[in-house]
Design a protein around this motif. Structure first.
Motif, PDB file in Angstrom:
ATOM      1  N   TYR A  18       0.848  -1.200   0.000  1.00 52.03           N
ATOM      2  CA  TYR A  18       0.000   0.000   0.000  1.00 52.03           C
ATOM      3  C   TYR A  18       0.882   1.248   0.000  1.00 52.03           C
ATOM      4  O   TYR A  18       1.854   1.334   0.761  1.00 52.03           O
ATOM      5  CB  TYR A  18      -0.884  -0.023   1.242  1.00 52.03           C
ATOM      6  CG  TYR A  18      -1.912   1.088   1.339  1.00 52.03           C
ATOM      7  CD1 TYR A  18      -3.167   0.950   0.757  1.00 52.03           C
ATOM      8  CD2 TYR A  18      -1.636   2.261   2.038  1.00 52.03           C
ATOM      9  CE1 TYR A  18      -4.115   1.946   0.862  1.00 52.03           C
ATOM     10  CE2 TYR A  18      -2.583   3.258   2.148  1.00 52.03           C
ATOM     11  CZ  TYR A  18      -3.825   3.107   1.555  1.00 52.03           C
ATOM     12  OH  TYR A  18      -4.770   4.100   1.664  1.00 52.03           O
ATOM     13  N   ASP A  19       0.531   2.225  -0.838  1.00 54.47           N
ATOM     14  CA  ASP A  19       1.246   3.499  -0.923  1.00 54.47           C
ATOM     15  C   ASP A  19       0.458   4.554  -0.161  1.00 54.47           C
ATOM     16  O   ASP A  19      -0.643   4.934  -0.578  1.00 54.47           O
ATOM     17  CB  ASP A  19       1.403   3.903  -2.393  1.00 54.47           C
ATOM     18  CG  ASP A  19       2.238   5.159  -2.585  1.00 54.47           C
ATOM     19  OD1 ASP A  19       2.420   5.917  -1.604  1.00 54.47           O
ATOM     20  OD2 ASP A  19       2.708   5.394  -3.703  1.00 54.47           O
ATOM     21  N   THR A  20       0.986   5.016   0.967  1.00 53.42           N
ATOM     22  CA  THR A  20       0.249   5.987   1.788  1.00 53.42           C
ATOM     23  C   THR A  20       0.192   7.365   1.136  1.00 53.42           C
ATOM     24  O   THR A  20      -0.752   8.116   1.364  1.00 53.42           O
ATOM     25  CB  THR A  20       0.887   6.124   3.175  1.00 53.42           C
ATOM     26  OG1 THR A  20       2.219   6.635   3.053  1.00 53.42           O
ATOM     27  CG2 THR A  20       0.928   4.788   3.893  1.00 53.42           C
ATOM     28  N   ASP A  21       1.198   7.720   0.342  1.00 51.06           N
ATOM     29  CA  ASP A  21       1.189   9.039  -0.301  1.00 51.06           C
ATOM     30  C   ASP A  21       0.059   9.146  -1.316  1.00 51.06           C
ATOM     31  O   ASP A  21      -0.609  10.182  -1.418  1.00 51.06           O
ATOM     32  CB  ASP A  21       2.536   9.312  -0.986  1.00 51.06           C
ATOM     33  CG  ASP A  21       3.678   9.431   0.010  1.00 51.06           C
ATOM     34  OD1 ASP A  21       3.405   9.789   1.179  1.00 51.06           O
ATOM     35  OD2 ASP A  21       4.829   9.167  -0.370  1.00 51.06           O
ATOM     36  N   ALA A  22      -0.167   8.062  -2.062  1.00 50.97           N
ATOM     37  CA  ALA A  22      -1.222   8.058  -3.074  1.00 50.97           C
ATOM     38  C   ALA A  22      -2.513   7.452  -2.552  1.00 50.97           C
ATOM     39  O   ALA A  22      -3.527   7.449  -3.259  1.00 50.97           O
ATOM     40  CB  ALA A  22      -0.754   7.287  -4.305  1.00 50.97           C
ATOM     41  N   CYS A  23      -2.488   6.942  -1.292  1.00 49.84           N
ATOM     42  CA  CYS A  23      -3.652   6.248  -0.717  1.00 49.84           C
ATOM     43  C   CYS A  23      -4.163   5.172  -1.679  1.00 49.84           C
ATOM     44  O   CYS A  23      -5.362   5.071  -1.966  1.00 49.84           O
ATOM     45  CB  CYS A  23      -4.774   7.242  -0.385  1.00 49.84           C
ATOM     46  SG  CYS A  23      -4.332   8.449   0.858  1.00 49.84           S
ATOM     47  N   THR A  24      -3.218   4.378  -2.169  1.00 50.42           N
ATOM     48  CA  THR A  24      -3.529   3.395  -3.208  1.00 50.42           C
ATOM     49  C   THR A  24      -2.951   2.030  -2.850  1.00 50.42           C
ATOM     50  O   THR A  24      -1.806   1.925  -2.400  1.00 50.42           O
ATOM     51  CB  THR A  24      -2.945   3.835  -4.562  1.00 50.42           C
ATOM     52  OG1 THR A  24      -3.494   5.117  -4.917  1.00 50.42           O
ATOM     53  CG2 THR A  24      -3.275   2.830  -5.653  1.00 50.42           C
ATOM     54  N   LEU A  25      -3.761   1.009  -3.063  1.00 47.53           N
ATOM     55  CA  LEU A  25      -3.275  -0.367  -2.927  1.00 47.53           C
ATOM     56  C   LEU A  25      -2.545  -0.717  -4.215  1.00 47.53           C
ATOM     57  O   LEU A  25      -3.149  -0.778  -5.282  1.00 47.53           O
ATOM     58  CB  LEU A  25      -4.446  -1.326  -2.693  1.00 47.53           C
ATOM     59  CG  LEU A  25      -4.078  -2.772  -2.370  1.00 47.53           C
ATOM     60  CD1 LEU A  25      -3.506  -2.865  -0.953  1.00 47.53           C
ATOM     61  CD2 LEU A  25      -5.298  -3.675  -2.509  1.00 47.53           C
ATOM     62  N   LEU A  26      -1.249  -0.957  -4.121  1.00 45.73           N
ATOM     63  CA  LEU A  26      -0.448  -1.211  -5.307  1.00 45.73           C
ATOM     64  C   LEU A  26      -0.570  -2.647  -5.786  1.00 45.73           C
ATOM     65  O   LEU A  26      -0.532  -2.912  -7.003  1.00 45.73           O
ATOM     66  CB  LEU A  26       1.021  -0.892  -5.025  1.00 45.73           C
ATOM     67  CG  LEU A  26       1.322   0.558  -4.597  1.00 45.73           C
ATOM     68  CD1 LEU A  26       2.817   0.721  -4.335  1.00 45.73           C
ATOM     69  CD2 LEU A  26       0.847   1.542  -5.656  1.00 45.73           C
ATOM     70  N   ALA A  27      -0.681  -3.573  -4.861  1.00 43.01           N
ATOM     71  CA  ALA A  27      -0.793  -4.984  -5.235  1.00 43.01           C
ATOM     72  C   ALA A  27      -1.233  -5.785  -4.027  1.00 43.01           C
ATOM     73  O   ALA A  27      -0.996  -5.391  -2.882  1.00 43.01           O
ATOM     74  CB  ALA A  27       0.539  -5.517  -5.754  1.00 43.01           C
ATOM     75  N   SER A  28      -1.879  -6.921  -4.284  1.00 46.60           N
ATOM     76  CA  SER A  28      -2.275  -7.809  -3.193  1.00 46.60           C
ATOM     77  C   SER A  28      -2.359  -9.244  -3.702  1.00 46.60           C
ATOM     78  O   SER A  28      -2.641  -9.477  -4.879  1.00 46.60           O
ATOM     79  CB  SER A  28      -3.623  -7.391  -2.589  1.00 46.60           C
ATOM     80  OG  SER A  28      -4.667  -7.540  -3.528  1.00 46.60           O
ATOM     81  N   VAL A  29      -2.100 -10.171  -2.794  1.00 44.93           N
ATOM     82  CA  VAL A  29      -2.205 -11.601  -3.082  1.00 44.93           C
ATOM     83  C   VAL A  29      -2.909 -12.238  -1.900  1.00 44.93           C
ATOM     84  O   VAL A  29      -2.557 -11.984  -0.751  1.00 44.93           O
ATOM     85  CB  VAL A  29      -0.816 -12.258  -3.268  1.00 44.93           C
ATOM     86  CG1 VAL A  29      -0.961 -13.731  -3.597  1.00 44.93           C
ATOM     87  CG2 VAL A  29      -0.005 -11.538  -4.326  1.00 44.93           C
ATOM     88  N   SER A  30      -3.930 -13.036  -2.160  1.00 48.88           N
ATOM     89  CA  SER A  30      -4.678 -13.663  -1.077  1.00 48.88           C
ATOM     90  C   SER A  30      -5.168 -15.035  -1.497  1.00 48.88           C
ATOM     91  O   SER A  30      -5.650 -15.211  -2.620  1.00 48.88           O
ATOM     92  CB  SER A  30      -5.877 -12.785  -0.679  1.00 48.88           C
ATOM     93  OG  SER A  30      -6.597 -13.363   0.382  1.00 48.88           O
ATOM     94  N   GLU A  31      -5.026 -15.994  -0.594  1.00 48.87           N
ATOM     95  CA  GLU A  31      -5.524 -17.347  -0.832  1.00 48.87           C
ATOM     96  C   GLU A  31      -6.189 -17.865   0.431  1.00 48.87           C
ATOM     97  O   GLU A  31      -5.701 -17.625   1.532  1.00 48.87           O
ATOM     98  CB  GLU A  31      -4.375 -18.290  -1.212  1.00 48.87           C
ATOM     99  CG  GLU A  31      -3.696 -17.977  -2.523  1.00 48.87           C
ATOM    100  CD  GLU A  31      -2.552 -18.930  -2.817  1.00 48.87           C
ATOM    101  OE1 GLU A  31      -2.398 -19.928  -2.070  1.00 48.87           O
ATOM    102  OE2 GLU A  31      -1.803 -18.679  -3.780  1.00 48.87           O
ATOM    103  N   THR A  32      -7.295 -18.568   0.282  1.00 51.38           N
ATOM    104  CA  THR A  32      -7.939 -19.234   1.407  1.00 51.38           C
ATOM    105  C   THR A  32      -7.341 -20.626   1.503  1.00 51.38           C
ATOM    106  O   THR A  32      -7.627 -21.494   0.678  1.00 51.38           O
ATOM    107  CB  THR A  32      -9.464 -19.300   1.201  1.00 51.38           C
ATOM    108  OG1 THR A  32      -9.985 -17.977   1.093  1.00 51.38           O
ATOM    109  CG2 THR A  32     -10.135 -20.008   2.376  1.00 51.38           C
ATOM    110  N   ILE A  33      -6.495 -20.826   2.512  1.00 51.22           N
ATOM    111  CA  ILE A  33      -5.756 -22.085   2.606  1.00 51.22           C
ATOM    112  C   ILE A  33      -6.082 -22.871   3.876  1.00 51.22           C
ATOM    113  O   ILE A  33      -5.770 -24.047   3.974  1.00 51.22           O
ATOM    114  CB  ILE A  33      -4.235 -21.851   2.524  1.00 51.22           C
ATOM    115  CG1 ILE A  33      -3.750 -21.000   3.708  1.00 51.22           C
ATOM    116  CG2 ILE A  33      -3.865 -21.211   1.204  1.00 51.22           C
ATOM    117  CD1 ILE A  33      -2.246 -20.849   3.755  1.00 51.22           C
ATOM    118  N   GLY A  34      -6.690 -22.217   4.859  1.00 53.71           N
ATOM    119  CA  GLY A  34      -7.029 -22.908   6.093  1.00 53.71           C
ATOM    120  C   GLY A  34      -5.830 -23.105   6.991  1.00 53.71           C
ATOM    121  O   GLY A  34      -5.739 -22.544   8.073  1.00 53.71           O
TER     122      GLY A  34
END
Length: 215
Positions: A18-34
């Motif tokens: 996350y870039d706080t200066d631009a208040c922007t999420l630059l990238a994300s990765v998420s998996e439901t793995i348990g």
């Protein structure tokens, strides 16, 4: 400032940049793995940084979900976040999963009660008003929760919401959107270092009464 956000407090394993200066999420990765967060987390952090086009040394703060949630998952996330923060010389902040649930709810002028099914007839709860906590996170009995959540002017969110309809219902696991984790980590005040938020003791405890006496 670039914030690396990590979530391993529940069934998901996730990382975001996350870039706080631009208040922007630059990238994300998420998996439901348990399970298996420890084996997957570092690779997901690398994937998120690669997607954002950044190197590890660009990180200026690390945020991690600290609970309430899975004991094992929380320990994995907090340990990884602290280790990276120490290596990079940056701050590490904790993010309350109940706050994540409250911020994920639709905007409302009413009080939002974030409620996670802790099982064993117990519920993790915390109330929020316009995004700000109204009280401290707590572990309450299911009986007390059912009374609390039915008070007028409350909107209940989280896995325990379905228990209001059927206290014996099987509930779905909670998910903590990594984008919200990143935003809350960016907004958090300095904490020194992230600490697990354990509201209940661990299931596994050392046995007593079997120690061999020393000579």
């Amino acid at each position: 400032m670039i914030v690396l956000a990590i979530d391993t407090a529940g069934v998901d394993c996730a990382a975001a940049v996350y870039d706080t200066d631009a208040c922007t999420l630059l990238a994300s990765v998420s998996e439901t793995i348990g399970r298996g967060h420890a084996e997957r987390l570092m690779a997901m952090i690398d994937e998120a940084l690669d997607a954002a086009g950044l190197e590890m040394d660009a990180i200026g703060r690390i945020g991690v979900t600290v609970g309430p949630g899975s004991f094992t998952g929380i320990r994995v996330g907090v340990a990884a976040a602290r280790g990276l923060a120490l290596a990079l010389g940056v701050e590490c902040v904790g993010v309350n999963t109940l706050a994540v649930l409250a911020h994920a709810a639709p905007p409302s002028d009413e009080t939002v009660l974030a409620a996670i099914n802790a099982h064993r007839d117990e519920v993790y709860v915390q109330a929020f008003r316009q995004g700000q906590p109204s009280d401290e996170p707590a572990l309450v009995t299911l009986e007390d929760y059912l009374v609390l959540a039915k008070a007028p002017g409350l909107i209940t969110v989280g896995s325990a919401a379905s228990l209001l309809v059927d206290p014996e219902a099987e509930t779905s696991p909670d998910h903590y959107p990594i984008a919200i984790v990143a935003q809350l980590a960016a907004e958090a005040k300095a904490q020194g270092k992230a600490k697990p938020l354990y509201l209940r003791g661990p299931d596994a405890k050392p046995q007593t009464g079997f120690a061999v006496a020393r000579a």
